[in-house]
Design an enzyme around this catalytic site. Sequence first.
Site, PDB file in Angstrom:
ATOM      1  CE  LYS A 143      58.033 141.580  58.805  1.00  0.00           C
ATOM      2  NZ  LYS A 143      57.481 141.474  60.169  1.00  0.00           N
ATOM      3  CD  GLU A 185      58.020 150.621  65.418  1.00  0.00           C
ATOM      4  OE1 GLU A 185      58.755 149.792  65.988  1.00  0.00           O
ATOM      5  OE2 GLU A 185      56.904 150.310  64.929  1.00  0.00           O
ATOM      6  CD  GLU A 237      58.794 138.355  61.371  1.00  0.00           C
ATOM      7  OE1 GLU A 237      58.798 139.487  60.859  1.00  0.00           O
ATOM      8  OE2 GLU A 237      57.851 137.908  62.040  1.00  0.00           O
ATOM      9  NE  ARG A 241      62.114 141.831  58.930  1.00  0.00           N
ATOM     10  CZ  ARG A 241      62.017 142.371  57.739  1.00  0.00           C
ATOM     11  NH1 ARG A 241      62.525 141.777  56.696  1.00  0.00           N
ATOM     12  NH2 ARG A 241      61.403 143.533  57.580  1.00  0.00           N
ATOM     13  CG  HIS A 248      55.540 145.602  66.956  1.00  0.00           C
ATOM     14  ND1 HIS A 248      56.545 146.163  67.721  1.00  0.00           N
ATOM     15  CD2 HIS A 248      55.397 146.415  65.879  1.00  0.00           C
ATOM     16  CE1 HIS A 248      56.986 147.246  67.112  1.00  0.00           C
ATOM     17  NE2 HIS A 248      56.309 147.436  65.991  1.00  0.00           N
ATOM     18  CG  HIS A 252      50.264 144.631  65.356  1.00  0.00           C
ATOM     19  ND1 HIS A 252      51.053 143.729  64.703  1.00  0.00           N
ATOM     20  CD2 HIS A 252      50.762 145.854  65.023  1.00  0.00           C
ATOM     21  CE1 HIS A 252      51.980 144.370  64.001  1.00  0.00           C
ATOM     22  NE2 HIS A 252      51.830 145.662  64.184  1.00  0.00           N
TER      23      HIS A 252
HETATM   24  N1  LIG Z   1      56.838 147.760  57.022  1.00  0.00           N
HETATM   25  C1  LIG Z   1      57.353 147.775  58.234  1.00  0.00           C
HETATM   26  O1  LIG Z   1      58.404 147.163  58.482  1.00  0.00           O
HETATM   27  C2  LIG Z   1      56.693 148.571  59.307  1.00  0.00           C
HETATM   28  C3  LIG Z   1      57.385 148.828  60.511  1.00  0.00           C
HETATM   29  C4  LIG Z   1      56.749 149.646  61.464  1.00  0.00           C
HETATM   30  C5  LIG Z   1      55.491 150.161  61.230  1.00  0.00           C
HETATM   31  N2  LIG Z   1      54.867 149.885  60.057  1.00  0.00           N
HETATM   32  C6  LIG Z   1      53.545 150.453  59.764  1.00  0.00           C
HETATM   33  O2  LIG Z   1      53.687 151.864  59.679  1.00  0.00           O
HETATM   34  C7  LIG Z   1      52.416 152.467  59.936  1.00  0.00           C
HETATM   35  C8  LIG Z   1      52.592 153.702  60.802  1.00  0.00           C
HETATM   36  O3  LIG Z   1      53.411 154.605  60.109  1.00  0.00           O
HETATM   37  P1  LIG Z   1      53.446 156.170  60.501  1.00  0.00           P
HETATM   38  O4  LIG Z   1      53.483 156.323  61.959  1.00  0.00           O
HETATM   39  O5  LIG Z   1      54.503 156.768  59.679  1.00  0.00           O
HETATM   40  O6  LIG Z   1      51.992 156.629  60.091  1.00  0.00           O
HETATM   41  P2  LIG Z   1      51.340 157.380  58.813  1.00  0.00           P
HETATM   42  O7  LIG Z   1      51.909 156.894  57.545  1.00  0.00           O
HETATM   43  O8  LIG Z   1      49.872 157.274  59.013  1.00  0.00           O
HETATM   44  O9  LIG Z   1      51.733 158.886  59.055  1.00  0.00           O
HETATM   45  C9  LIG Z   1      51.259 159.526  60.205  1.00  0.00           C
HETATM   46  C10 LIG Z   1      50.556 160.837  59.915  1.00  0.00           C
HETATM   47  O10 LIG Z   1      51.547 161.807  59.598  1.00  0.00           O
HETATM   48  C11 LIG Z   1      51.225 162.466  58.383  1.00  0.00           C
HETATM   49  N3  LIG Z   1      52.522 162.821  57.781  1.00  0.00           N
HETATM   50  C12 LIG Z   1      53.403 162.004  57.137  1.00  0.00           C
HETATM   51  N4  LIG Z   1      54.522 162.675  56.875  1.00  0.00           N
HETATM   52  C13 LIG Z   1      54.355 163.938  57.325  1.00  0.00           C
HETATM   53  C14 LIG Z   1      55.161 165.093  57.346  1.00  0.00           C
HETATM   54  N5  LIG Z   1      56.417 165.084  56.892  1.00  0.00           N
HETATM   55  N6  LIG Z   1      54.649 166.227  57.876  1.00  0.00           N
HETATM   56  C15 LIG Z   1      53.404 166.252  58.394  1.00  0.00           C
HETATM   57  N7  LIG Z   1      52.600 165.194  58.430  1.00  0.00           N
HETATM   58  C16 LIG Z   1      53.068 164.037  57.895  1.00  0.00           C
HETATM   59  C17 LIG Z   1      50.377 161.498  57.615  1.00  0.00           C
HETATM   60  O11 LIG Z   1      49.530 162.171  56.728  1.00  0.00           O
HETATM   61  C18 LIG Z   1      49.595 160.818  58.745  1.00  0.00           C
HETATM   62  O12 LIG Z   1      48.484 161.616  59.083  1.00  0.00           O
HETATM   63  C19 LIG Z   1      51.544 151.414  60.592  1.00  0.00           C
HETATM   64  O13 LIG Z   1      50.541 150.994  59.701  1.00  0.00           O
HETATM   65  C20 LIG Z   1      52.514 150.258  60.855  1.00  0.00           C
HETATM   66  O14 LIG Z   1      51.883 149.006  60.789  1.00  0.00           O
HETATM   67  C21 LIG Z   1      55.448 149.108  59.096  1.00  0.00           C
END
Ligand SMILES: NC(=O)c1ccc[n+]([C@@H]2O[C@H](COP(=O)([O-])OP(=O)(O)OC[C@H]3O[C@@H](n4cnc5c(N)ncnc54)[C@H](O)[C@@H]3O)[C@@H](O)[C@H]2O)c1
Length: 363
Positions: A143, A185, A237, A241, A248, A252
Amino acid sequence: MKKIEVKASSKSYPVYVGNNILEQLPSLIEKHGLHKNVFIVVDENVLGYHLKKIKNIITEKMRKVVVVEFIANEKSKSNKSVEELYDCLIKNNFGRDTLIIAIGGGITGDIVGFVASTFSRGVQFIQVPTTLLAAVDSSVGGKTGINYGKTKNLIGSFYQPEFVLTDTSFLKSLREEEIVCGIGEIMKYAFLCDEKFYSTISKELKQILKLKPTQTTKTIEACVNMKASVVQADEMESGLRKILNLGHTFAHAIEVEQEHKIKHGQAVIIGLVCALYLSHFKGILSAEKLVEYLALPLLLQDKITIDKCNIETIYKIMLRDKKGREGKIKFVLLSAPGVLYLDVEAEKELVIQSLEDGICHFI
Ligand SMILES: NC(=O)c1ccc[n+]([C@@H]2O[C@H](COP(=O)([O-])OP(=O)(O)OC[C@H]3O[C@@H](n4cnc5c(N)ncnc54)[C@H](O)[C@@H]3O)[C@@H](O)[C@H]2O)c1
């Protein structure tokens, strides 16, 4: 290094999981016979903490390499950022024979995956998740997407990567609040799987919060296996799925109402609590089980705070959510871990009550 196969109907690909395995990226690119014109998009914080490691993956075997820094937040998960990435690809003469690599969390993976799926009608793509949330969930399943207007992930595509490389050494630089987001998650998977996994996560939560290697790696592998089997059964989905949306629909809307001051994974934890209340109000979950299952998300109660919020606004945002059909909001509810109900409709008063009861734990 562990290898987990995702057999989606559009494409099969491996998820490699291990500690300090980023250095194997160039040989994996060779092994998979991927293009040598490489466009790497790295989360700016990841680049700051792991510059040396990332420099090491650039080899002479790559014909052309451009590295772009990306500032990841829900506001930058936008069309504007997509255009900037297209502009950069065009300025550097990338064409159809491009390999795009996303190194970062869920935001970087979602937006870069979307760019990969649309640039030149789709180019090769690799996910290197660097947050716990991305490792257990967003990097797998294909996704991709961006937020549009006030709706999360409204524009997007299903686009599977060539492979996913999860190097757990990235996780060491995460702030605690980001680990909590990943656990959001993980808790979802605990409720989706069965009593056994649910109780393992309940017992090991503290070790995962401290990123203890054994528990963390085991949990990542378990979640990826679970997501792989769901995606394998229903990539687009149309049925099963949908279970991955547990919590969520609430999450959201809460994120949007809070103007993203609360992070996605934190909102998922609150959303799970609301989903448990709604399961109870709909007569699916007994009062006794409600109390029992609330215990897991509430273990992190002191790590999440939400500003005062407007429940009526959250409800309106949920109505607008793309998963609502014919003006009706559809929920994923449960009676026990692994016993899920899809497409459940609920009266407005029950949804409002679930939001009030759920959110009040975190104010
Ligand atoms: N595609 C999908 O199936 C799916 C599933 C769940 C969530 N999501 C999406 O994922 C997003 C959230 O992802 P997230 O929580 O990873 O957030 P993110 O990508 O914003 O990362 C969170 C923070 O951590 C920092 N960061 C990343 N890696 C780091 C590291 N190794 N060390 C230090 N800092 C680091 C980033 O700069 C950011 O400030 C949401 O937009 C959500 O909608 C997508």
